[in-house]
Write an enzyme that holds these catalytic residues in place. Structure first.
Site, PDB file in Angstrom:
ATOM      1  N   VAL A  64     -63.435 -12.220   7.729  1.00 50.89           N
ATOM      2  CA  VAL A  64     -63.890 -12.053   6.348  1.00 50.89           C
ATOM      3  C   VAL A  64     -64.591 -10.723   6.113  1.00 50.89           C
ATOM      4  O   VAL A  64     -64.837 -10.348   4.960  1.00 50.89           O
ATOM      5  CB  VAL A  64     -64.818 -13.217   5.920  1.00 50.89           C
ATOM      6  CG1 VAL A  64     -64.066 -14.536   5.931  1.00 50.89           C
ATOM      7  CG2 VAL A  64     -66.073 -13.284   6.784  1.00 50.89           C
ATOM      8  N   ASN A  89     -66.786 -20.554   3.408  1.00 54.32           N
ATOM      9  CA  ASN A  89     -67.515 -21.270   4.451  1.00 54.32           C
ATOM     10  C   ASN A  89     -67.815 -20.415   5.674  1.00 54.32           C
ATOM     11  O   ASN A  89     -68.714 -20.746   6.439  1.00 54.32           O
ATOM     12  CB  ASN A  89     -66.722 -22.513   4.884  1.00 54.32           C
ATOM     13  CG  ASN A  89     -67.368 -23.229   6.046  1.00 54.32           C
ATOM     14  OD1 ASN A  89     -68.449 -23.805   5.920  1.00 54.32           O
ATOM     15  ND2 ASN A  89     -66.725 -23.163   7.211  1.00 54.32           N
ATOM     16  N   SER A 140     -77.024 -22.962   2.474  1.00 49.79           N
ATOM     17  CA  SER A 140     -77.857 -23.639   3.471  1.00 49.79           C
ATOM     18  C   SER A 140     -79.178 -24.090   2.857  1.00 49.79           C
ATOM     19  O   SER A 140     -79.686 -23.470   1.911  1.00 49.79           O
ATOM     20  CB  SER A 140     -78.146 -22.704   4.648  1.00 49.79           C
ATOM     21  OG  SER A 140     -79.094 -23.271   5.541  1.00 49.79           O
ATOM     22  N   TYR A 153     -80.265 -15.001   8.676  1.00 49.37           N
ATOM     23  CA  TYR A 153     -79.474 -16.124   8.176  1.00 49.37           C
ATOM     24  C   TYR A 153     -79.999 -16.590   6.819  1.00 49.37           C
ATOM     25  O   TYR A 153     -79.229 -16.775   5.869  1.00 49.37           O
ATOM     26  CB  TYR A 153     -79.519 -17.260   9.193  1.00 49.37           C
ATOM     27  CG  TYR A 153     -78.665 -18.457   8.839  1.00 49.37           C
ATOM     28  CD1 TYR A 153     -77.289 -18.430   9.039  1.00 49.37           C
ATOM     29  CD2 TYR A 153     -79.236 -19.619   8.326  1.00 49.37           C
ATOM     30  CE1 TYR A 153     -76.503 -19.521   8.728  1.00 49.37           C
ATOM     31  CE2 TYR A 153     -78.458 -20.720   8.010  1.00 49.37           C
ATOM     32  CZ  TYR A 153     -77.089 -20.668   8.224  1.00 49.37           C
ATOM     33  OH  TYR A 153     -76.318 -21.760   7.906  1.00 49.37           O
ATOM     34  N   LYS A 157     -78.088 -16.522   3.105  1.00 52.44           N
ATOM     35  CA  LYS A 157     -77.850 -17.737   2.322  1.00 52.44           C
ATOM     36  C   LYS A 157     -78.558 -17.677   0.961  1.00 52.44           C
ATOM     37  O   LYS A 157     -78.030 -18.171  -0.037  1.00 52.44           O
ATOM     38  CB  LYS A 157     -78.298 -18.965   3.112  1.00 52.44           C
ATOM     39  CG  LYS A 157     -77.508 -19.183   4.406  1.00 52.44           C
ATOM     40  CD  LYS A 157     -76.026 -19.376   4.144  1.00 52.44           C
ATOM     41  CE  LYS A 157     -75.256 -19.704   5.407  1.00 52.44           C
ATOM     42  NZ  LYS A 157     -73.825 -20.001   5.166  1.00 52.44           N
TER      43      LYS A 157
END
Length: 248
Positions: A64, A89, A140, A153, A157
């Site tokens: 991606v 995803n 998330s 992370y 998100k």
């Protein structure tokens, strides 16, 4: 018998080789959809799990982080008559504190999780507008609460949630709905190291339901949001965390 919500419709799923992505592929195929599954890894387990499904599954290698690869993936989808659903995803996790988080690791997480979703939307935007389709992004719980060793992370998100709201505003006039799901701790290959470390009880006790989430829990929500049953839902980021956020 499962209702064939997606019969005659085509769905692109990134990060489809395992965990939530694989469960989404099974859920869409079970409901009659043609699934174009992309992953940097091997999607063989998805193909095996959907061999008897009413829908079709076609798997391709895709990174991606490469816009051209996503353009090719979408082109393959349109050969089946168009594109109706994009499921963003694909993602990776970095478990380093800010003290230990190297710049290249920060960029890798943001490029995969956030820019990867942007690349997919750019590739899919025109055919989705043509079909008045739907985008569902897997975000998330950590876009809502803070973990001390998930800086990159969580940032990625949080960006996905903000992008979801902006895209819903921008693409709504074309009939495209854009939503995100925000899973808590889900039992996948990515989380397996925590379970092996004996932390399953800790994560289970954080929820109000006293259990871990399963990939199928998330897939059911994703397919609902992508279906006509959610025709008036757009711009939402929906927690699916077993009550962890409310328990605190």
């Amino acid at each position: 018998m499962t209702e064939q919500w997606f019969s005659g419709r085509t769905i692109v799923i990134t990060g489809a080789a395992g965990g939530i992505g694989r469960a989404c592929g099974r859920a869409f195929a079970k409901r009659g959809g043609t699934v174009i599954a992309g992953d940097i890894g091997d999607c063989q387990s998805l193909l095996e799990a959907t061999a008897d499904a009413p829908g079709e599954v076609h798997a391709f290698e895709v990174d991606v982080r490469e816009p051209a690869a996503l353009e090719r993936l979408v082109e393959r989808a349109t050969t089946h008559g168009g594109l109706d659903v994009l499921v963003n995803n694909a993602g990776i996790v970095a478990r380093e504190s800010i003290e230990d988080l190297a710049p290249d690791r920060w960029h890798d997480v943001l490029e995969t999780n956030l820019t990867g979703a942007y690349n997919a939307v750019q590739a899919a935007r025109e055919p989705l507008c043509n079909s008045s389709g739907s985008i569902v992004t897997v975000s998330s719980l950590l876009s809502h609460i803070g973990y001390s060793d998930r800086v990159a992370y969580s940032a990625s998100k949080g960006g996905l949630d903000a992008m979801t709201r902006a895209l819903a505003t921008e693409l709504g006039s074309e009939g495209v709905r854009v939503n995100a799901v925000n899973p808590g701790f889900i039992r996948t290959e990515m989380t397996q190291t925590h379970l092996e470390a004996g932390k399953e009880d800790d994560f289970r006790e954080k929820t109000t339901l006293d259990r871990l989430g399963e990939p199928e829990d998330v897939a059911e929500l994703v397919t609902f949001l992508a279906s006509d049953n959610a025709a008036f839902i757009s711009g939402e980021t929906i927690l699916i965390d077993g009550g962890q956020a409310v328990k605190g």
